[in-house]
Scaffold this active site. Structure first.
Site: not given
Ligand SMILES: NC(=O)c1ccc[n+]([C@@H]2O[C@H](COP(=O)([O-])OP(=O)(O)OC[C@H]3O[C@@H](n4cnc5c(N)ncnc54)[C@H](OP(=O)(O)O)[C@@H]3O)[C@@H](O)[C@H]2O)c1
Length: 283
Positions: A58, A83
């Site tokens: 990241y 990670k």
């Molecule tokens: N291990 C892996 O391979 C892997 C892969 C992907 C992710 N991850 C981890 O999982 C975490 C979460 O997953 P993610 O970041 O992919 O997606 P997520 O948490 O499902 O969604 C994040 C997105 O949703 C928006 N959002 C957040 N809260 C909201 C709300 N209350 N209403 C409307 N939209 C909202 C955010 O926008 P804004 O930020 O603009 O508010 C951002 O665009 C990551 O940050 C990472 O730490 C791990």
């Protein structure tokens, strides 16, 4: 972890002869630029989050570390996960990668260290896993786990090392519910952690089933989805850089979904991935 006044349940992770507790709701920082990560994590800590999920790939461990250095909270009040990236799998490279991550985070140890992807074509995940177990025994991590492992990868770890990960962080949201993996985890004392738990803020949050429940309860669609994760037992790490969303995503302990709500959301599963398929992702 020190006793704090938090609404977030603690979930026990296997860790050698003992256990380590991870907050069931944490804060993810994928796609948060390094220069913005300190402010984002500080906002999350202010909102009450006590768990942060980052990764070497990241590129924001230094920013996360800055927030950890700036806070008045004690180190043992915050659960930190990072990670090992795919290029650094293998014994020596993984050791060096953790040292680099710890340096950027400004920590002596992380609470949880995860293999980011199995990368089957590289065939190094068993050695990498053995290294994570050794690093735990050395005190550089408190618990060891994986991300994106399928049942076949987990079974191979069991067969070749005799120890399964304490946690598997996998893509999981209402459109990809991962029933088979969750059942395997449950049967084998592996915690399920959901990544992209909000479906990356996309279509899931506009689904009429989700918005219908949200309207009835007077909460946001994201709060409904997070509540669903918590009630089915997932550890969950939503990401947001928007202060209002950071707060509202944490405010999910004052209402409950009914069994009917849970059933309706269960019916939304489409087996639809937003990210790569771990069986074939070798990047
Ligand atoms: N291990 C892996 O391979 C892997 C892969 C992907 C992710 N991850 C981890 O999982 C975490 C979460 O997953 P993610 O970041 O992919 O997606 P997520 O948490 O499902 O969604 C994040 C997105 O949703 C928006 N959002 C957040 N809260 C909201 C709300 N209350 N209403 C409307 N939209 C909202 C955010 O926008 P804004 O930020 O603009 O508010 C951002 O665009 C990551 O940050 C990472 O730490 C791990």
């Amino acid at each position: 972890m020190a006793e704090t006044n938090t609404p977030v349940p603690a979930v026990a992770l296997r860790a050698g002869s003992g256990t380590v507790e991870i907050p069931q709701l944490g804060y993810g920082v994928w796609q948060v630029p390094d220069a913005e990560a300190a402010e984002a994590v500080t906002n999350a800590l202010d909102a009450g989050y006590r768990s942060v999920d980052t990764a070497a790939i990241y590129g924001n461990e230094a920013g996360v570390g800055q927030a950890l250095a700036d806070t008045d909270l004690a180190r043992d009040e915050i659960f930190v996960t990072t990670k090992v990236w795919n290029d650094d799998q293998g014994t020596d490279a993984t050791r060096a990668a953790l040292d680099t991550s710890l340096g950027k985070l400004g920590l002596d140890a992380v609470d949880l260290y995860l293999i980011h992807w199995p990368v089957p074509a590289k065939d190094a995940y068993v050695d990498t896993w053995k290294t994570l177990l050794a690093l735990r025994e050395e005190g550089k991590t408190r618990a060891a786990g994986v991300c994106n492992f399928e049942v076949e990868h987990l079974q191979r770890l069991q067969e070749e090392t005799g120890e399964l990960p304490a946690l598997n962080q996998i893509e999981l949201h209402p459109y990809l519910q991962q029933r088979e993996l969750r059942e395997f985890h449950q049967a084998n004392d592996i915690r399920t952690e959901a990544w992209s738990p909000l479906g990356q803020g996309g279509e899931v949050l506009q689904d009429p089933v989700i918005t219908g429940i949200a309207d009835r309860l007077g909460v946001t669609p994201a709060q409904v989805v997070l509540r669903w994760h918590l009630q089915i037992g997932n550890v969950v790490i939503p990401k947001s850089v928007t202060p209002e969303r950071i707060k509202s995503n944490f405010d999910v302990f004052g209402f409950e979904l009914t069994d009917e709500d849970l059933k309706a959301i269960e019916g939304l599963d489409r087996g639809e991935r937003l990210g790569p398929d771990p069986k074939t992702f070798n990047g």
